[in-house]
Motif scaffolding. Sequence first.
Motif, short mmCIF file in Angstrom:
data_model
loop_
_atom_site.label_atom_id
_atom_site.label_comp_id
_atom_site.label_asym_id
_atom_site.label_seq_id
_atom_site.Cartn_x
_atom_site.Cartn_y
_atom_site.Cartn_z
N GLU A 37 0.83 -1.21 0.00
CA GLU A 37 0.00 0.00 0.00
C GLU A 37 0.86 1.26 0.00
O GLU A 37 0.38 2.34 -0.36
CB GLU A 37 -0.94 0.01 1.20
N GLN A 94 -2.12 2.53 -2.86
CA GLN A 94 -3.18 2.09 -1.95
C GLN A 94 -4.19 1.19 -2.64
O GLN A 94 -4.63 0.18 -2.11
CB GLN A 94 -3.90 3.32 -1.37
N ASP A 95 -4.56 1.55 -3.88
CA ASP A 95 -5.60 0.80 -4.59
C ASP A 95 -5.13 -0.58 -5.05
O ASP A 95 -5.97 -1.45 -5.31
CB ASP A 95 -6.10 1.60 -5.80
#
Length: 509
Positions: A377, A381-382
């Motif tokens: 992450e 993050q995605d």
Amino acid sequence: MDTMTNRRAIIDIGSNSIRLVVYSYNSLQGLVEHHNFKTVARLSMYIDSKGNLKEDGVQVLLETLTKFKEILKDIQVNHVFAAATAAIRQAENKEEILAYIEDKLGLSLSILTAEQEAYFGYLAVIHSTNIPTAVTIDMGGGSTEITFYENKKLVHMHSLPFGAVSLKRRFMENAEMSPEERSELSNYVMEQLQPLTWIHSLQVPIVAIGGSARNIAQVDQQRKDFPLNGIHQYELQAIDLEDISSQFANCSLDELKKIDGLSSDRADIIVPALETFRLFMDVVKSPSFMYSKRGLREGIILSELVEKYPKEFNVNEVAQNAIRHILGKFHVNEENTLHLYDIFTTIYEQFIEWNYIEPLENEQLLRYAYILFYIGEHIDQDAASQHTFYLLTNLNVDGLSNEERLIIALLSSYKNKDTFKQYVSAYEKIISGNEAKKLRDIGALIRFTKGMDVLGRSNIKQVTLTQATDEIVLIFSVAGNCLLEKYQAEKLKKHLEKIVNHQVILVFN
């Protein structure tokens, strides 16, 4: 040592190659290699009948060191340690060579003794592998250093007066080794090993260091289509060395150069190296042959660092330190990664007792996986799951076997059953179907627990589990506000329900 400003260099003058490595160390990120340059010099091929390094060999050395010195000036690295091994050590004119290089370049060469060379190899191995007792073998171009260590304490060491290049020079008249030459080489190597009674029938693993061992491990990975990246701590069996030997015996030099995993500049010396490894394995009666990426250069570095930072180089905490350094590269505090770990272990142990999941054989891996969960992450993050899995299946992690590293990668990247299935499908040669299911369930449990740590705090203090006919109840004792933790837990409890095949009720008190 600041990784940006206090960089240091080691020049490793071997009998086969000369290498320049620039590195730095700090306690957060560990040992960082910044540059690695190599020149195949074959200095031991320039030794004449009187034992002197001939003039053209000295010029090869000078030209290489001149280039390296220019590189060091360009990247502004001033702290340099130049270490020479067998080719210079065995040369009758070594003092003249040292004086000549000092005069031409202002560079002082340190000739390592055979004992120092063996010790540095041993030091690198015990600080980078999880093998408590083993024999090490470091085959260079002009000498071969071996040690025996027990519980990571050095017991014996010895330097053999041959290496891959000198064996080729002595036993290979042409590009390929004939059966007669192979027999002569075998007799010679056995004569050298016979007096070393302390290695006979030890029945311990062999940890091999150096370019020849690396190439053999790479060839084995290629021929087996080994799916996991990374060569450090890769293991072969005696039958693997025999199969590779049979493969090489039927190849011309041009054909050897085309074999995947075998460097073309090492193709002409790989056969005598391989045959020596086979004989060595037989004498030791070793159950396995492991390659260590860490060797002489790392040992030289470690000899200084271990003295300077003794608490950071515990030989019994190799994996722990490696995990800590991964966190350090992303500036993550280890303590913060362990929020709710006690909650996880409580649920894990209860699920084992109720036969919902099978225990992991090496429970230390649970902690590592929990610490590294979604480390990706910090890249995106995605795509935290994807980056986590990629990182951990491509990083060398000291102190962990390839299988252990894959287990941690699968646990640390768990997102859902479909994603797990996609990840594990490429590794069926390493992870069996039953093992995959176990890891999937444990990964789901980690995902649930880590998901509750939404604000990086530890407001959940305890969990109690009760079991009914068609439901499992988790009662959490909390201190302070836990609205967000409760929201996340309700959102993620489906992962638990898939494990237990019952409804899961969450209670926060």
